[in-house]
Every structure is written in structure tokens, then in C-alpha cells.
Design an enzyme around this catalytic site. Structure first.
Site, PDB file in Angstrom:
ATOM      1  N   PHE A  12      30.035  45.865  44.343  1.00  0.00           N
ATOM      2  CA  PHE A  12      28.681  45.419  44.004  1.00  0.00           C
ATOM      3  C   PHE A  12      28.642  44.603  42.693  1.00  0.00           C
ATOM      4  CE2 PHE A  12      24.888  47.387  41.619  1.00  0.00           C
ATOM      5  CZ  PHE A  12      24.056  46.309  41.859  1.00  0.00           C
ATOM      6  N   LYS A  36      41.221  46.547  46.404  1.00  0.00           N
ATOM      7  CA  LYS A  36      41.887  47.300  47.473  1.00  0.00           C
ATOM      8  C   LYS A  36      41.099  47.234  48.786  1.00  0.00           C
ATOM      9  CE  LYS A  36      43.144  52.131  48.422  1.00  0.00           C
ATOM     10  NZ  LYS A  36      43.059  53.507  47.893  1.00  0.00           N
ATOM     11  N   LEU A  37      39.846  46.825  48.706  1.00  0.00           N
ATOM     12  CA  LEU A  37      38.938  46.829  49.867  1.00  0.00           C
ATOM     13  C   LEU A  37      38.795  48.229  50.463  1.00  0.00           C
ATOM     14  CD1 LEU A  37      39.866  43.439  51.612  1.00  0.00           C
ATOM     15  CD2 LEU A  37      38.033  43.909  49.968  1.00  0.00           C
ATOM     16  N   ASP A  63      46.031  47.386  45.435  1.00  0.00           N
ATOM     17  CA  ASP A  63      45.545  48.657  44.888  1.00  0.00           C
ATOM     18  C   ASP A  63      45.958  48.747  43.416  1.00  0.00           C
ATOM     19  OD1 ASP A  63      45.180  51.337  44.252  1.00  0.00           O
ATOM     20  OD2 ASP A  63      45.962  52.073  46.167  1.00  0.00           O
ATOM     21  N   THR A 131      30.358  53.505  32.377  1.00  0.00           N
ATOM     22  CA  THR A 131      29.019  53.991  32.701  1.00  0.00           C
ATOM     23  C   THR A 131      28.443  54.852  31.574  1.00  0.00           C
ATOM     24  OG1 THR A 131      27.914  55.593  34.138  1.00  0.00           O
ATOM     25  CG2 THR A 131      30.259  55.828  33.953  1.00  0.00           C
ATOM     26  N   ALA A 158      33.566  62.342  34.736  1.00  0.00           N
ATOM     27  CA  ALA A 158      34.749  62.841  34.012  1.00  0.00           C
ATOM     28  C   ALA A 158      35.917  61.878  34.176  1.00  0.00           C
ATOM     29  CB  ALA A 158      35.117  64.233  34.519  1.00  0.00           C
ATOM     30  N   LYS A 160      35.653  58.619  34.714  1.00  0.00           N
ATOM     31  CA  LYS A 160      35.359  57.421  33.931  1.00  0.00           C
ATOM     32  C   LYS A 160      35.556  57.717  32.435  1.00  0.00           C
ATOM     33  CE  LYS A 160      34.038  53.917  35.118  1.00  0.00           C
ATOM     34  NZ  LYS A 160      34.733  52.677  35.579  1.00  0.00           N
ATOM     35  N   ASN A 185      22.264  52.583  35.136  1.00  0.00           N
ATOM     36  CA  ASN A 185      22.249  52.322  36.590  1.00  0.00           C
ATOM     37  C   ASN A 185      21.877  50.886  36.910  1.00  0.00           C
ATOM     38  OD1 ASN A 185      21.912  55.304  36.331  1.00  0.00           O
ATOM     39  ND2 ASN A 185      21.882  55.157  38.570  1.00  0.00           N
ATOM     40  N   LYS A 195      23.781  54.091  47.519  1.00  0.00           N
ATOM     41  CA  LYS A 195      23.140  54.339  46.223  1.00  0.00           C
ATOM     42  C   LYS A 195      21.627  54.317  46.404  1.00  0.00           C
ATOM     43  CE  LYS A 195      27.147  54.307  44.117  1.00  0.00           C
ATOM     44  NZ  LYS A 195      27.867  53.144  43.712  1.00  0.00           N
ATOM     45  N   TYR A 349      43.508  40.486  56.293  1.00  0.00           N
ATOM     46  CA  TYR A 349      44.375  40.941  55.201  1.00  0.00           C
ATOM     47  C   TYR A 349      45.380  42.016  55.604  1.00  0.00           C
ATOM     48  CZ  TYR A 349      40.866  38.450  52.550  1.00  0.00           C
ATOM     49  OH  TYR A 349      40.014  37.491  52.095  1.00  0.00           O
TER      50      TYR A 349
HETATM   51  P1  NAD Z   1      31.496  49.672  43.957  1.00  0.00           P
HETATM   52  O1  NAD Z   1      31.830  51.021  44.486  1.00  0.00           O
HETATM   53  O2  NAD Z   1      30.409  48.890  44.601  1.00  0.00           O
HETATM   54  O3  NAD Z   1      32.797  48.735  43.998  1.00  0.00           O
HETATM   55  C1  NAD Z   1      34.051  49.182  43.579  1.00  0.00           C
HETATM   56  C2  NAD Z   1      35.086  48.163  44.008  1.00  0.00           C
HETATM   57  O4  NAD Z   1      36.374  48.615  43.541  1.00  0.00           O
HETATM   58  C3  NAD Z   1      35.186  47.998  45.517  1.00  0.00           C
HETATM   59  O5  NAD Z   1      35.276  46.631  45.862  1.00  0.00           O
HETATM   60  C4  NAD Z   1      36.488  48.718  45.884  1.00  0.00           C
HETATM   61  O6  NAD Z   1      37.133  48.178  47.024  1.00  0.00           O
HETATM   62  C5  NAD Z   1      37.306  48.501  44.613  1.00  0.00           C
HETATM   63  N1  NAD Z   1      38.343  49.536  44.446  1.00  0.00           N
HETATM   64  C6  NAD Z   1      38.188  50.873  44.543  1.00  0.00           C
HETATM   65  N2  NAD Z   1      39.380  51.474  44.366  1.00  0.00           N
HETATM   66  C7  NAD Z   1      40.300  50.492  44.116  1.00  0.00           C
HETATM   67  C8  NAD Z   1      41.682  50.496  43.833  1.00  0.00           C
HETATM   68  N3  NAD Z   1      42.391  51.643  43.788  1.00  0.00           N
HETATM   69  N4  NAD Z   1      42.301  49.310  43.607  1.00  0.00           N
HETATM   70  C9  NAD Z   1      41.608  48.141  43.668  1.00  0.00           C
HETATM   71  N5  NAD Z   1      40.290  48.092  43.953  1.00  0.00           N
HETATM   72  C10 NAD Z   1      39.639  49.255  44.171  1.00  0.00           C
HETATM   73  O7  NAD Z   1      31.209  49.883  42.410  1.00  0.00           O
HETATM   74  P2  NAD Z   1      30.175  49.139  41.438  1.00  0.00           P
HETATM   75  O8  NAD Z   1      28.873  49.791  41.547  1.00  0.00           O
HETATM   76  O9  NAD Z   1      30.315  47.677  41.633  1.00  0.00           O
HETATM   77  O10 NAD Z   1      30.799  49.538  40.016  1.00  0.00           O
HETATM   78  C11 NAD Z   1      31.776  48.710  39.375  1.00  0.00           C
HETATM   79  C12 NAD Z   1      32.144  49.329  38.037  1.00  0.00           C
HETATM   80  O11 NAD Z   1      30.979  49.464  37.227  1.00  0.00           O
HETATM   81  C13 NAD Z   1      32.734  50.738  38.158  1.00  0.00           C
HETATM   82  O12 NAD Z   1      33.787  50.845  37.225  1.00  0.00           O
HETATM   83  C14 NAD Z   1      31.582  51.654  37.792  1.00  0.00           C
HETATM   84  O13 NAD Z   1      32.048  52.856  37.229  1.00  0.00           O
HETATM   85  C15 NAD Z   1      30.845  50.810  36.782  1.00  0.00           C
HETATM   86  N6  NAD Z   1      29.401  51.057  36.649  1.00  0.00           N
HETATM   87  C16 NAD Z   1      28.603  51.065  37.767  1.00  0.00           C
HETATM   88  C17 NAD Z   1      27.231  51.251  37.618  1.00  0.00           C
HETATM   89  C18 NAD Z   1      26.298  51.211  38.814  1.00  0.00           C
HETATM   90  O14 NAD Z   1      25.107  51.477  38.671  1.00  0.00           O
HETATM   91  N7  NAD Z   1      26.764  50.867  40.009  1.00  0.00           N
HETATM   92  C19 NAD Z   1      26.690  51.452  36.348  1.00  0.00           C
HETATM   93  C20 NAD Z   1      27.539  51.447  35.237  1.00  0.00           C
HETATM   94  C21 NAD Z   1      28.895  51.236  35.407  1.00  0.00           C
HETATM   95  P1  TYD Z   2      22.682  57.108  42.549  1.00  0.00           P
HETATM   96  O1  TYD Z   2      22.194  55.798  43.040  1.00  0.00           O
HETATM   97  O2  TYD Z   2      23.657  57.876  43.382  1.00  0.00           O
HETATM   98  O3  TYD Z   2      23.251  56.857  41.076  1.00  0.00           O
HETATM   99  P2  TYD Z   2      23.744  57.944  39.946  1.00  0.00           P
HETATM  100  O4  TYD Z   2      23.892  59.269  40.580  1.00  0.00           O
HETATM  101  O5  TYD Z   2      25.067  57.367  39.532  1.00  0.00           O
HETATM  102  O6  TYD Z   2      22.712  57.901  38.872  1.00  0.00           O
HETATM  103  O7  TYD Z   2      21.435  58.046  42.298  1.00  0.00           O
HETATM  104  C1  TYD Z   2      20.376  57.687  41.422  1.00  0.00           C
HETATM  105  C2  TYD Z   2      19.405  58.849  41.349  1.00  0.00           C
HETATM  106  O8  TYD Z   2      18.781  59.006  42.627  1.00  0.00           O
HETATM  107  C3  TYD Z   2      20.066  60.177  41.044  1.00  0.00           C
HETATM  108  O9  TYD Z   2      19.194  60.946  40.225  1.00  0.00           O
HETATM  109  C4  TYD Z   2      20.224  60.829  42.413  1.00  0.00           C
HETATM  110  C5  TYD Z   2      19.025  60.315  43.165  1.00  0.00           C
HETATM  111  N1  TYD Z   2      19.197  60.139  44.629  1.00  0.00           N
HETATM  112  C6  TYD Z   2      18.248  60.674  45.518  1.00  0.00           C
HETATM  113  O10 TYD Z   2      17.266  61.323  45.105  1.00  0.00           O
HETATM  114  N2  TYD Z   2      18.429  60.473  46.850  1.00  0.00           N
HETATM  115  C7  TYD Z   2      19.501  59.769  47.349  1.00  0.00           C
HETATM  116  O11 TYD Z   2      19.617  59.641  48.596  1.00  0.00           O
HETATM  117  C8  TYD Z   2      20.445  59.216  46.431  1.00  0.00           C
HETATM  118  C9  TYD Z   2      21.639  58.433  46.928  1.00  0.00           C
HETATM  119  C10 TYD Z   2      20.246  59.422  45.068  1.00  0.00           C
END
Ligand code: NAD
Ligand code: TYD
Length: 350
Positions: A12, A36-37, A63, A131, A158, A160, A185, A195, A349
Site C-alpha cells: 500500500f 516478495k509479493l 524476499d 509505526t 513488537a 517493528k 495510521n 484494514k 514472476y
Molecule cells: P502492506 O502490508 O500493504 O505491504 C507490505 C509489502 O511488503 C507488500 O508488498 C509485501 O509483499 C512486502 N513484503 C512482505 N514481506 C516481505 C519480504 N519478506 N520481502 C520482501 N517484501 C515483503 O504494508 P503497508 O501498509 O504498505 O506498510 C508499509 C510499511 O509502513 C510497513 O513497514 C509498516 O509497518 C509501515 N507503516 C504502516 C502504516 C499503515 O497504516 N499501513 C502506518 C505506519 C507505518
Molecule cells: P487497522 O486498520 O487494523 O489498523 P491498526 O490496528 O494497525 O491500528 O485497525 C484500525 C482500528 O480499527 C483498530 O482500532 C481496530 C479497528 N478495526 C475494527 O473495528 N474492525 C475491523 O474490521 C478492523 C480491520 C479494524
């Protein structure tokens, strides 16, 4: 920064980051996207880029736990910068099965740091994307600052936290040029529909139940993904090496308020569901997540003051754009949901 290795670029935030760098930023060098997809990585998110930027964009399926494989990629492409997004990222999955989180988030990050250290004469920066969940949970008041002690509560946070500590240690011990960001988030285009926000948008569109955990009063600090990425890019360009920066949207909201907003906007944009006054009627309270953190809120004064960063979107503007994006990208949603793209990965791939 001439050749940036972006890990997890098919996820994402990484996919949005690569798009931002190539389409909008002042970056003129090359990007190697190493991913790694896993189930969360979708190459369709960036499918057009290889054709549009043939000299500047390369995708490699690899990976981060395979150190030799990553070393080959780094050397073949003369990588001088690493921006590390790759991770297992979903808290609920980490509760059910932590194994991949320990492998990818801890061992994978260690591998990358070690590879960067071995190429230190060439590496200008290792940026680690993390995060705010590493800080644990807040009560009704207060904010996470860069000095808040770490208190991760889930296997995800933990793992992270562990990776953050390794990044810090590689700077402190070996002088590796690092920067680290802890963000709240994110929401926006290309987010996997497990999510909260994309799950609620898609379920509400289709008239399915909207599962709210516990009492729905948990608070998250929402940031539009492009705003996260402009902050990451500012930190990479101008952030002080060895420093950490908190990134957040000053958009604290209870989950229930987020879900209500999505329901109301969908009623307005897509029209009401037959037989329903409001999509809010779809809300279903379900069993709470074990160890569910109550509140996250970021103090982002440091990145604002030192680097002049500020978010472009409010929650109101960002959530409208996000809903519209999901309405306009039904193909992406279908492919992600149907598993078609997993077959596509196999074909393309191996
Ligand atoms: P995501 O789950 O959407 O994407 C993760 C990507 O990493 C995927 O494309 C997956 O294929 C790849 N991946 C997983 N394991 C791998 C491996 N072993 N080798 C190579 N590639 C691998 O995650 P995201 O939401 O885009 O988050 C990206 C980063 O940002 C993460 O480090 C996450 O901790 C951090 N982050 C996310 C949020 C959020 O709200 N989503 C907020 C703060 C920080
Ligand atoms: P999430 O998107 O999983 O992010 P994070 O747990 O990393 O903050 O969840 C956001 C908030 O929404 C969290 O308080 C859990 C809640 N949640 C629900 O209430 N229902 C759901 O189906 C999901 C996925 C999350």
C-alpha cells in the site's frame, strides 16, 4: 541519491511512494522495487510504471530474508540508498500467527542493515519506515513524541520495535547513515481491504456487515498516504542522520466516527442501499481484538519545525478522495479479492 532500493514497493504505502517519486517529486534517479509479493503485495498497483519509466523503474521479486538474493540486486543496480517499507503489517494476522512478522520484520530488516553496512562506502542513506504502534497505547490525553519510551503491545508492534532498535544500533555502532520515521495510521488508494478503512468502504458498498471491534471507541490518528510519503521524502532529503521523526495527521478519530463518515459519504456518492435508510444500519459490534490498543496520537512538531513538512489533506478531503478511488478502481479490487493477481504473479514472476 541516484539509485534507491525501495523494499515492499508493491504494498500500500510503498506503491504510493514509488508513484509519488516518479510522477510528482524532484527525484531524477532510478528506483528498484524489491518485493516478495506476499498476499499484500500487488504488482498491478504499479503495472504501468515499467512502460512509462523504462530507464528509471525496475521491479524484482525477492524476499528480504534471502540475503544473497538481495545482495545481488543491490550490486547489479548499484544501489546507493535504501527506503525500507517491506513488512508484515496487519495486527490481527500477527495475533493469529506471528511467525512471518518475526522473520520479515526483524530478520529481514537485520539482513538489509547488514548488507548496507557491508557497502557503507556506497550507501548514502538507510531510511526505515515504522509505526507509532511501537509506543504502545495512550490514555485519554497526551501524544507520542520522539522521546516516548517504547512499549509495543502486539506481535506486530513488537517486531517493528525490534527493527527500529536494530536501525538505531547500526547508526550508533557502525555509523550507518540512517533515518527512521514512526507514522500513524494511513489510508488512501491501493490499501489492502483487510484494514479498517478499505474494508468498511467495500463492505458498505456491497451492503455487507461492518464489523466494529469492542465498543468502537478506540482512537487512531489518520493520515492520507500521500502526506506520509511527502514526509518520508523530506526526511530522506533533509532529515538529520541518526534521527527519528514522528509523522501524523492531527486527525484523531474514534473508529465509530470513521465508520459513520464512510457510511454517510457512500450514501451521498453512491446512493442509498435498497431497503436501508442509512448504511450505518450495517454496523455490527464484534468481539474485541485481544490486547487492543485504546488510543494513538502523534506529536509531529519535529518534522514540521525541522523540515517544514505539513499534510495537504484533512480527513474530510482525504476520505472523499479515497472513497472515490475505490469506486473508480473496481478492477483492482476484484483482482485483489479474487486471487487472480496471485495467478498473474505466478505467470509473470514464477
Ligand atoms: P502492506 O502490508 O500493504 O505491504 C507490505 C509489502 O511488503 C507488500 O508488498 C509485501 O509483499 C512486502 N513484503 C512482505 N514481506 C516481505 C519480504 N519478506 N520481502 C520482501 N517484501 C515483503 O504494508 P503497508 O501498509 O504498505 O506498510 C508499509 C510499511 O509502513 C510497513 O513497514 C509498516 O509497518 C509501515 N507503516 C504502516 C502504516 C499503515 O497504516 N499501513 C502506518 C505506519 C507505518
Ligand atoms: P487497522 O486498520 O487494523 O489498523 P491498526 O490496528 O494497525 O491500528 O485497525 C484500525 C482500528 O480499527 C483498530 O482500532 C481496530 C479497528 N478495526 C475494527 O473495528 N474492525 C475491523 O474490521 C478492523 C480491520 C479494524
Amino acid at each position: 541519491m541516484q539509485a534507491i532500493l525501495v523494499t515492499g514497493g508493491c504494498g500500500f504505502i510503498g506503491a504510493n511512494f514509488i508513484r509519488f517519486l516518479l510522477e510528482e517529486s524532484d527525484f531524477t534517479g532510478r528506483i528498484v522495487n524489491l518485493d516478495k509479493l506476499t498476499y499484500a503485495g500487488n504488482p498491478l498497483s504499479l503495472q504501468d510504471l515499467a512502460a512509462r519509466f523504462p530507464q528509471r523503474y525496475t521491479f524484482v521479486k525477492e524476499d528480504i530474508c534471502n540475503r544473497e538474493g538481495v545482495a545481488r540486486v543491490m550490486d547489479a543496480h548499484h544501489v546507493d540508498t535504501i527506503c525500507h517499507f517491506a513488512a508484515e503489517s496487519h495486527v490481527d494476522r500477527s495475533i493469529v500467527r506471528p511467525d512471518d512478522f518475526i522473520q520479515t520484520n526483524i530478520i529481514g530488516t537485520y539482513n538489509l542493515l547488514q548488507l548496507a553496512r557491508e557497502r557503507q562506502e556506497r550507501i548514502t542513506l538507510f531510511h526505515h519506515v515504522s509505526t507509532d504502534e511501537v509506543f504502545g497505547s495512550l490514555g485519554d490525553t497526551g501524544f507520542f513524541t520522539e522521546n516516548t519510551p517504547y512499549q509495543p503491545n502486539s506481535p506486530y508492534s513488537a517486531s517493528k520495535a525490534s527493527s527500529d532498535h536494530l536501525v538505531r544500533a547500526y547508526h550508533h555502532t557502525y555509523g550507518l547513515p540512517t533515518t527512521l520515521s514512526n507514522c500513524s495510521n494511513n489510508y488512501g488508494p491501493y490499501q489492502f481491504p483487510e484494514k479498517l478503512i478499505p474494508l468498511m468502504i467495500l463492505n458498505a458498498l456491497e451492503g455487507k456487515p461492518l464489523p466494529v471491534y469492542g465498543d468502537g471507541r478506540n482512537v487512531r490518528d489518520w493520515l492520507y498516504v500521500r502526506d506520509h510519503n511527502t514526509a518520508v521524502w523530506a526526511i530522506m532529503q533533509r532529515g538529520r542522520r541518526g534521527e527519528t521523526y514522528n509523522i501524523g495527521g492531527r486527525n484523531e478519530m474514534q473508529n465509530l466516527v470513521v465508520v459513520h463518515t464512510i457510511c454517510d459519504l457512500l450514501d451521498e456518492i453512491a446512493g442509498r442501499l435498497p431497503g436501508h435508510q442509512s448504511r450505518r444500519e450495517l454496523i455490527t459490534y464484534v468481539k474485541d481484538r485481544p490486547g487492543h490498543d485504546r488510543r494513538y496520537a502523534i506529536d509531529c512538531t519535529k518534522v514540521e519545525r525541522e523540515l517544514g513538512w505539513k499534510p495537504a489533506e484533512s480527513f474530510e478531503t482525504g476520505i472523499r478522495k479515497t472513497i472515490q478511488w475505490y469506486l473508480d478502481h473496481k478492477d483492482w479490487i476484484t483482482s485483489v479479492r479474487s486471487g487472480d493477481y496471485q495467478q498473474w504473479i505466478k505467470q509473470h514472476y514464477g
